[in-house]
Write a protein that holds these residues in place. Structure first.
Motif, PDB file in Angstrom:
ATOM      1  N   GLU A 266      -7.076   1.140   2.201  1.00  0.00           N
ATOM      2  CA  GLU A 266      -7.604   0.861   3.885  1.00  0.00           C
ATOM      3  C   GLU A 266      -8.245   1.200   5.100  1.00  0.00           C
ATOM      4  N   THR A 267      -9.295   1.319   6.002  1.00  0.00           N
ATOM      5  CA  THR A 267      -9.596   1.289   6.966  1.00  0.00           C
ATOM      6  C   THR A 267      -9.782   0.244   8.333  1.00  0.00           C
ATOM      7  N   SER A 268     -10.170   0.782   9.484  1.00  0.00           N
ATOM      8  CA  SER A 268     -10.014  -0.659  10.938  1.00  0.00           C
ATOM      9  C   SER A 268     -11.732  -0.783  10.105  1.00  0.00           C
TER      10      SER A 268
ATOM     11  N   SER B 191     -17.542   0.839  10.376  1.00  0.00           N
ATOM     12  CA  SER B 191     -18.805   0.744  11.564  1.00  0.00           C
ATOM     13  C   SER B 191     -19.159   2.194  11.468  1.00  0.00           C
ATOM     14  N   ILE B 192     -18.385   3.395  12.287  1.00  0.00           N
ATOM     15  CA  ILE B 192     -19.128   4.679  12.363  1.00  0.00           C
ATOM     16  C   ILE B 192     -19.566   5.171  11.116  1.00  0.00           C
TER      17      ILE B 192
ATOM     18  N   SER C   5       0.928  -1.402  -0.116  1.00  0.00           N
ATOM     19  CA  SER C   5       0.063   0.088   0.529  1.00  0.00           C
ATOM     20  C   SER C   5       1.076   1.722   0.096  1.00  0.00           C
ATOM     21  N   GLU C   6       0.042   2.510  -0.076  1.00  0.00           N
ATOM     22  CA  GLU C   6       1.212   3.805   0.624  1.00  0.00           C
ATOM     23  C   GLU C   6       2.295   3.740   1.499  1.00  0.00           C
ATOM     24  N   GLU C   7       1.520   3.137   2.507  1.00  0.00           N
ATOM     25  CA  GLU C   7       2.049   3.204   3.362  1.00  0.00           C
ATOM     26  C   GLU C   7       3.885   2.547   3.379  1.00  0.00           C
ATOM     27  N   GLY C   8       3.658   1.453   2.618  1.00  0.00           N
ATOM     28  CA  GLY C   8       4.718   0.398   2.106  1.00  0.00           C
ATOM     29  C   GLY C   8       5.693   1.260   0.752  1.00  0.00           C
TER      30      GLY C   8
END
Length: 716
Positions: free
Chosen positions: A669-671, A676-677, A493-496
């Protein structure tokens, strides 16, 4: 617009508006009978506002600016495109052939192309021109440039219909014509146009420098009993003459009948033209054909190099015939481009089982085609040849056997001279068992030793004897069997991906396959005045598979979270390096007759790089396979590999321009908690807002009512 011209236009405009304004005010005064000054004032203000609005719009037509707030500046021209069109030395015209009534999403392509042409025109010098051709009125104009309609789908009256539409453009530069005949999406369009203009600039120079003609030879046996042989020589000659005009009359055409010329038959076979044989048979017209053999094909030659153009086709019923020649001109033009080497050269090392650049299935043929738009891939057999001096970058892609010391010495000295290298090295190779066991056991992963590992370790880069597994990986969908998690295919991903380097700065997500971890001795690099950038990293949820390596996705289970960590998958080292042979001399393995008698040991080796080196290292060659990259270079991994070559060749501005063609733009990507929120807000958010607004309204209404009651009670 020219400043002087603009000032003149504005002065004329001012005079015209002043005159109109005076006349209109005078008429108003006459109609209002000079007594109603308020009415006159109102009319005058109204006219003045109208004049101001007209002036603002007129100024906006000539003096305007745009702010492109999109990431990567998608709607702005890249610096390299501006440089290309602003440095033209001969007229260049782009003719656009597009239907205006295209349905969505093709109408968006048309609008994007219009904006792009305006950007090119603003950045270009006086030699740049463009023109939108009305294909409804000039239907033959497109075919004159070899542009033909493409079939598109549209929905009309609740029905899906197909129609033909022109969606192409032709670039005319000097006598050269290049075209893009199927523009169905805006992605990568600027890149394609700019690279074509650059290519045409280079081709003009190359053609003007040619000392000998380019030879186009038609080999066609006159006895060949297949359809399409009638007047074949005349038809091919016509297409060659069209191509000749586009190539400054540098083509020499000839026709050889192998039936009459046995030497020609031998030559044709040497060029790889297929030989057809037939027994005695009777045609449908009742004509008897005697048994024989023959061939047909075209060979383009220049300077001891050749390209073969196949014109023989075969139907699904197995019948041979001469194929359609309508695109022969383009095919010949492409062959000529390859022969005269318009693009910069990139060396591709072979001799130790590297991925074959001609193998479509298991090799790197897609990779070769992908970078072929800007570079000529030149194979260098390192076991026999030296690395030519006109090569700035070499690629070592998945070798399978040991390099000799002298072969390592060639590569080392190439780097010490300031060369750049792409090293894609596998630690393990998958091999199928032979014999009866091949159906009973899965493929084995065998370790690969090339000797390059030791040289890289000397430079400060070490490739681990392992395979990086990642929880954030590719998940295959199996029909009827659910999902299959491929842990050895990490999704990066972008973080990598490093945001500090042009290679990965504009990428969103790529995949690495069967990659080994990479560690870097930064202290050693610092001592040698070099630096490292970690371009690609796995996610923090990764682990290493070591020892008995298996590429079977079944049975692989992640370890405990406490032992998971992030690993480097690709690095870029830049700066000065110390030679692998600074303190030793290579052992010469003299095999060839030519090498005998040469005393290479006495050759003076460079012990330190004389110029900064660029060295890209990844622990896998799978990223050049056909399953990972596409021929057109649109997939993220294809963009990544193309960016690597561009960067090492010094084309630092190209990655930004190419990134506009990224079709893969995944959502971040989100948790699960965040999901849910967001989902709860989407469902209950709007009703809650309505309720809150209602309560606020009631509250304010009650306050107002109380205030009014208090005012009236005091009056009583």
């Amino acid at each position: 617009m020219d400043k002087r011209k603009f000032v003149t236009v504005m002065q004329n405009l001012k005079g015209t508006i002043t005159t109109i304004y005076t006349q209109v005010v005078q008429k108003i005064k006459e109609h209002t009978k000079s007594g109603d000054s308020e009415t006159q004032k109102s009319y005058s203000q109204f006219i003045l506002y109208g004049v101001i609005i007209v002036l603002i719009n007129l100024v906006g037509l000539t003096v305007y600016f745009r702010v492109d707030l999109t990431k990567n500046s998608v709607y702005s021209l890249s610096p390299i495109s501006k440089e290309v069109v602003s440095s033209l030395e001969e007229p260049l015209t782009i003719k656009i052939f597009f239907n205006k009534d295209l349905p969505a999403p093709y109408n968006a392509v048309y609008r994007y192309l219009q904006d792009l042409m305006v950007e090119y025109d603003n950045a270009g010098n006086r030699y740049f021109h463009y023109e939108f051709i009305d294909v409804e009125k000039q239907k033959d104009a497109a075919s004159d440039f070899g542009i033909y309609p493409v079939q598109i789908r549209e929905i009309r009256n609740d029905q899906v219909k197909f129609r033909n539409a022109f969606m192409g453009l032709a670039i005319i530069h000097g006598d050269l014509i290049e075209k893009i005949d199927s523009i169905t999406e805006p992605e990568g369009l600027e890149y394609r146009i700019t690279t074509l203009i650059k290519k045409m600039n280079g081709k003009i120079d190359s053609l003007l420098k040619l000392k000998n003609p380019i030879t186009v030879t038609l080999y066609a046996s006159s006895n060949l009993p297949i359809p399409g042989m009638q007047n074949l020589n005349e038809r091919v000659y016509t297409e060659v003459q069209k191509c000749n005009i586009r190539n400054y009359n540098k083509i020499q055409y000839r026709y050889i009948d192998p039936l009459q010329n046995p030497q020609g038959s031998t030559l044709a076979q040497m060029y790889g033209l297929p030989m057809l044989r037939w027994p005695r048979f009777t045609t449908m017209e009742g004509r008897t054909v005697e048994p024989g053999e023959g061939m047909v094909g075209i060979v383009v030659e220049y300077n001891n190099k050749f390209e073969t153009v196949q014109i023989l086709s075969r139907s699904i019923f197995g019948q041979y015939s001469v194929g359609d020649l309508t695109r022969l001109e383009d095919t010949l033009n492409a062959a000529i481009d390859n022969l005269i080497s318009i693009n910069p050269k990139v060396g591709y090392i072979i001799g130790h089982g590297e991925r074959d650049i001609n193998d479509e299935q298991n090799g790197a043929a897609q990779f070769r085609k992908m970078i072929g738009d800007m570079y000529d891939l030149i194979t260098i057999d390192i076991t026999k040849d030296e690395i030519p001096n006109d090569i700035a970058t070499i690629i070592i892609n998945g070798p399978r056997s040991m390099f000799s010391e002298y072969e390592l010495y060639k590569i080392d000295q190439f780097l010490m001279r300031g060369g750049s290298a792409v090293m894609l090295l596998d630690s393990y190779v998958e091999q199928q068992m032979q014999g009866m066991q091949m159906f009973q056991r899965p493929p084995q992963a065998l370790p690969v030793f090339t000797g390059l590992e030791g040289m890289l370790a000397h430079y400060g880069v070490k490739i681990g004897r392992d395979i990086v597994m990642d929880k954030q990986c590719f998940i295959a969908q199996q029909r009827g069997l659910g999902e299959l998690t491929i842990y050895f295919a990490p999704m990066i991903s972008e973080e990598g991906l490093s945001k500090e380097n042009e290679i990965t700065q504009y990428l969103k997500k790529i995949v690495f396959l069967k990659a080994s971890s990479i560690s870097v001795d930064e202290t050693l690099l610092k001592e040698n005045k070099a630096s490292v950038q970690y371009l690609v990293k796995s996610s923090p949820y990764s682990w290493l598979q070591q020892g008995n390596i298996s590429f079977m996705p079944w049975g692989a289970n992640p370890p405990q979270d406490s032992s998971l960590k992030q690993y480097n998958l690709a690095v870029l080292v830049q700066g000065n390096l110390k030679s692998y042979f600074a303190d030793k001399q290579p052992t010469i393995d003299v095999k060839s007759k030519e090498a005998k008698g040469k005393d290479y040991v006495q050759e003076e080796a460079l012990k330190q790089s004389v110029k900064p080196v660029k060295l890209f290292v990844a622990g896998t060659s799978e990223i050049t396979g056909r399953n990972i990259i596409d021929e057109e270079g649109k997939s993220p991994n294809a963009v990544f590999m193309h960016n690597v070559i561009d960067y090492l060749q010094g084309n630092y501005a190209i990655p930004q321009m190419r990134s506009k063609g990224l079709s893969f733009n995944p959502i971040k990507e989100t948790s699960d908690t965040a999901k849910s929120i967001i989902k709860g807000i989407n469902i209950a958010g709007l009703p809650l807002l309505v309720i809150l607004f209602g309560l606020l309204y009631i509250w304010r209404r009650n306050i107002r009512r109380k205030r009014i009651e208090e005012q009236f009670s005091s009056m009583r």
